[in-house]
Design a protein around this motif. Structure first.
Motif, PDB file in Angstrom:
ATOM      1  N   GLU A  90       0.885  -1.157   0.000  1.00  0.00           N
ATOM      2  CA  GLU A  90       0.000   0.000   0.000  1.00  0.00           C
ATOM      3  C   GLU A  90       0.925   1.209   0.000  1.00  0.00           C
ATOM      4  OE1 GLU A  90      -2.905  -0.279   3.157  1.00  0.00           O
ATOM      5  OE2 GLU A  90      -3.930  -1.862   2.043  1.00  0.00           O
ATOM      6  N   ARG A  94       1.529  11.464   2.005  1.00  0.00           N
ATOM      7  CA  ARG A  94       1.023  12.389   3.032  1.00  0.00           C
ATOM      8  C   ARG A  94       1.484  13.812   2.758  1.00  0.00           C
ATOM      9  NH1 ARG A  94      -0.477   9.274   7.524  1.00  0.00           N
ATOM     10  NH2 ARG A  94       0.340   7.144   7.490  1.00  0.00           N
ATOM     11  N   ALA A  98      -1.322  13.277   9.957  1.00  0.00           N
ATOM     12  CA  ALA A  98      -2.600  12.767  10.470  1.00  0.00           C
ATOM     13  C   ALA A  98      -2.431  11.272  10.717  1.00  0.00           C
ATOM     14  CB  ALA A  98      -3.743  13.014   9.482  1.00  0.00           C
ATOM     15  N   GLY A  99      -3.444  10.690  11.334  1.00  0.00           N
ATOM     16  CA  GLY A  99      -3.510   9.237  11.460  1.00  0.00           C
ATOM     17  C   GLY A  99      -2.270   8.607  12.056  1.00  0.00           C
ATOM     18  N   SER A 100      -1.810   7.535  11.403  1.00  0.00           N
ATOM     19  CA  SER A 100      -0.732   6.740  12.004  1.00  0.00           C
ATOM     20  C   SER A 100       0.593   7.498  12.046  1.00  0.00           C
ATOM     21  CB  SER A 100      -0.573   5.408  11.267  1.00  0.00           C
ATOM     22  OG  SER A 100      -0.057   5.591   9.973  1.00  0.00           O
ATOM     23  N   LEU A 101       0.794   8.453  11.146  1.00  0.00           N
ATOM     24  CA  LEU A 101       2.041   9.244  11.197  1.00  0.00           C
ATOM     25  C   LEU A 101       2.064  10.094  12.470  1.00  0.00           C
ATOM     26  CD1 LEU A 101       4.633  10.311   9.468  1.00  0.00           C
ATOM     27  CD2 LEU A 101       3.203  12.324   9.200  1.00  0.00           C
ATOM     28  N   TYR A 121       3.485   0.181   2.921  1.00  0.00           N
ATOM     29  CA  TYR A 121       2.976  -0.792   3.904  1.00  0.00           C
ATOM     30  C   TYR A 121       2.836  -2.129   3.197  1.00  0.00           C
ATOM     31  CZ  TYR A 121       1.879   3.224   6.863  1.00  0.00           C
ATOM     32  OH  TYR A 121       1.974   4.369   7.631  1.00  0.00           O
ATOM     33  N   ASP A 175      -3.938  13.095   2.988  1.00  0.00           N
ATOM     34  CA  ASP A 175      -3.126  11.928   2.613  1.00  0.00           C
ATOM     35  C   ASP A 175      -4.006  10.951   1.833  1.00  0.00           C
ATOM     36  OD1 ASP A 175      -4.660  10.481   4.530  1.00  0.00           O
ATOM     37  OD2 ASP A 175      -3.184  10.822   6.097  1.00  0.00           O
ATOM     38  N   PHE A 176      -3.399   9.949   1.266  1.00  0.00           N
ATOM     39  CA  PHE A 176      -4.181   8.923   0.564  1.00  0.00           C
ATOM     40  C   PHE A 176      -3.334   7.676   0.402  1.00  0.00           C
ATOM     41  CE2 PHE A 176      -2.117   8.894  -3.591  1.00  0.00           C
ATOM     42  CZ  PHE A 176      -1.475  10.119  -3.611  1.00  0.00           C
ATOM     43  N   ASP A 200     -12.737   6.364   0.937  1.00  0.00           N
ATOM     44  CA  ASP A 200     -12.315   5.253   1.793  1.00  0.00           C
ATOM     45  C   ASP A 200     -10.798   5.248   1.961  1.00  0.00           C
ATOM     46  OD1 ASP A 200     -14.792   4.140   2.250  1.00  0.00           O
ATOM     47  OD2 ASP A 200     -14.302   2.169   1.407  1.00  0.00           O
ATOM     48  N   SER A 201     -10.098   5.758   0.947  1.00  0.00           N
ATOM     49  CA  SER A 201      -8.639   5.598   0.931  1.00  0.00           C
ATOM     50  C   SER A 201      -7.899   6.940   0.934  1.00  0.00           C
ATOM     51  CB  SER A 201      -8.222   4.774  -0.289  1.00  0.00           C
ATOM     52  OG  SER A 201      -8.779   5.326  -1.465  1.00  0.00           O
ATOM     53  N   CYS A 202      -8.635   8.013   1.244  1.00  0.00           N
ATOM     54  CA  CYS A 202      -8.024   9.350   1.325  1.00  0.00           C
ATOM     55  C   CYS A 202      -8.408   9.993   2.657  1.00  0.00           C
ATOM     56  CB  CYS A 202      -8.587  10.278   0.254  1.00  0.00           C
ATOM     57  SG  CYS A 202      -8.331   9.766  -1.443  1.00  0.00           S
ATOM     58  N   ARG A 203      -7.635  10.981   3.083  1.00  0.00           N
ATOM     59  CA  ARG A 203      -8.151  11.900   4.119  1.00  0.00           C
ATOM     60  C   ARG A 203      -8.447  13.230   3.443  1.00  0.00           C
ATOM     61  NH1 ARG A 203      -4.642   9.265   7.880  1.00  0.00           N
ATOM     62  NH2 ARG A 203      -5.997   8.170   9.343  1.00  0.00           N
ATOM     63  N   ARG A 219     -14.302   5.690  11.123  1.00  0.00           N
ATOM     64  CA  ARG A 219     -13.295   5.195  12.081  1.00  0.00           C
ATOM     65  C   ARG A 219     -13.473   5.840  13.458  1.00  0.00           C
ATOM     66  NH1 ARG A 219      -9.640   6.594   7.765  1.00  0.00           N
ATOM     67  NH2 ARG A 219      -9.078   4.774   6.521  1.00  0.00           N
TER      68      ARG A 219
HETATM   69  P1  TMP Z   1      -2.932   5.942   8.245  1.00  0.00           P
HETATM   70  O1  TMP Z   1      -2.672   7.336   8.744  1.00  0.00           O
HETATM   71  O2  TMP Z   1      -3.906   5.177   9.076  1.00  0.00           O
HETATM   72  O3  TMP Z   1      -1.639   5.197   8.014  1.00  0.00           O
HETATM   73  O4  TMP Z   1      -3.625   6.084   6.807  1.00  0.00           O
HETATM   74  C1  TMP Z   1      -3.000   6.790   5.762  1.00  0.00           C
HETATM   75  C2  TMP Z   1      -3.935   6.873   4.577  1.00  0.00           C
HETATM   76  O5  TMP Z   1      -4.150   5.581   4.031  1.00  0.00           O
HETATM   77  C3  TMP Z   1      -5.325   7.422   4.891  1.00  0.00           C
HETATM   78  O6  TMP Z   1      -5.708   8.265   3.818  1.00  0.00           O
HETATM   79  C4  TMP Z   1      -6.223   6.219   4.934  1.00  0.00           C
HETATM   80  C5  TMP Z   1      -5.546   5.246   4.014  1.00  0.00           C
HETATM   81  N1  TMP Z   1      -5.662   3.869   4.456  1.00  0.00           N
HETATM   82  C6  TMP Z   1      -6.282   2.943   3.628  1.00  0.00           C
HETATM   83  O7  TMP Z   1      -6.726   3.283   2.531  1.00  0.00           O
HETATM   84  N2  TMP Z   1      -6.368   1.650   4.052  1.00  0.00           N
HETATM   85  C7  TMP Z   1      -5.877   1.233   5.242  1.00  0.00           C
HETATM   86  O8  TMP Z   1      -5.979   0.054   5.563  1.00  0.00           O
HETATM   87  C8  TMP Z   1      -5.246   2.205   6.093  1.00  0.00           C
HETATM   88  C9  TMP Z   1      -4.693   1.789   7.439  1.00  0.00           C
HETATM   89  C10 TMP Z   1      -5.167   3.496   5.657  1.00  0.00           C
END
Ligand code: TMP
Length: 253
Positions: A90, A94, A98-101, A121, A175-176, A200-203, A219
């Motif tokens: 993946e 970014r 945000a998020g995990s960072l 990832y 991010d995405f 689903d896959s962006c912020r 979430r």
């Molecule tokens: P994260 O901050 O949780 O690592 O996510 C970074 C970006 O990736 C955020 O835009 C959401 C996306 N993401 C997915 O599309 N699938 C996933 O399983 C995860 C964990 C994040």
């Protein structure tokens, strides 16, 4: 009509055999999951919205010469795509912390990053999709150095395109995540954008208010997810005026 053969079912999508060799049908479900499917729900109409939005972004990318798997939308929930060999990574880009960072490095959410940061990832649900370095990618043969260089270039082009499209409708692309696949054109291997690009896959944050318009709404229990995605679609002008996010027949009292 004979039902298509199901090839793969993921958390949010199903892949069916396509009408011609080298093609697949990608079906968008209404299922939403988070935290490696620990949290689950069904969000009425999410699949319809993501099908439309992914079509919109991938068509735009194709038009500016960023190759994607998207061929055409078939109906409300399905699109015809090129079959690819998915690279098991993946790719996250970014622009804003945000998020995990933020969690991993203790950087406040919303802090602008000095440059886009790209992370890889490893796609493995059993391991919880761990963050890996280029060293791991090459040592374990998930991709070659040339692939990594191409993936970085592709991801940065997607970032610039998506950032611009979002900025034009008052949304910050924080991010995405994208997935990338290999295809062969005659004897040449190329890397193309695959899977989906959707909220689903962006912020996605409203530039004025900071309101979240992406899967963090689900979430983090911030409200109605379909309303947030509908707002993104509405701003981009991709929602047909006669289609709302409700897809099931409803009794009118
Ligand atoms: P994260 O901050 O949780 O690592 O996510 C970074 C970006 O990736 C955020 O835009 C959401 C996306 N993401 C997915 O599309 N699938 C996933 O399983 C995860 C964990 C994040």
């Amino acid at each position: 009509m004979a039902r298509r053969k199901k090839l793969y079912e993921g958390k949010a999508k199903i892949l069916y055999e396509g009408p011609e060799p080298g093609t697949l049908v990608q079906y968008f479900k209404d299922d939403a999951t988070a935290f490696n499917a620990e949290k689950k729900d069904v969000i009425d109409g999410k699949g319809v919205l993501n099908n439309r939005l992914s079509e919109y972004f991938m068509t735009g990318l194709n038009n500016i010469g960023v190759p994607t798997h998207f061929i055409k939308r078939i109906n409300m929930r399905e699109q015809l795509i090129r079959q690819v060999e998915i690279i098991p990574l993946e790719v996250v880009v970014r622009n804003v912390a945000a998020g995990s960072l933020s969690k991993r490095l203790g950087i406040a959410e919303g802090t602008a990053l000095p440059r886009p940061i790209i992370e890889f990832y490893y796609k493995d649900d059993a391991l919880g999709d761990p963050l890996v370095t280029e060293e791991h990618v090459i040592a374990f043969g998930w991709a070659a150095q040339q692939d990594l260089d191409d993936m970085v270039a592709l991801s940065l082009r997607v970032n610039d395109f998506m950032s611009g499209i979002m900025l034009a409708v008052g949304i910050r692309l924080v991010d995405f995540k994208i997935e990338i696949g290999r295809v062969w054109d005659n004897d040449f291997q190329r890397l193309i954008v695959a899977d989906e690009i959707s909220p689903d896959s962006c912020r996605l944050w409203d530039i004025e208010t900071g309101q979240k318009l992406d899967k963090d709404v689900f979430r983090r229990d911030l409200g109605n997810l379909a309303d947030a995605y509908t707002e993104v679609a509405r701003r981009l002008g991709v929602l047909p005026s006669n289609v709302t996010h409700a897809t099931k027949p409803h009794l009118i009292n």
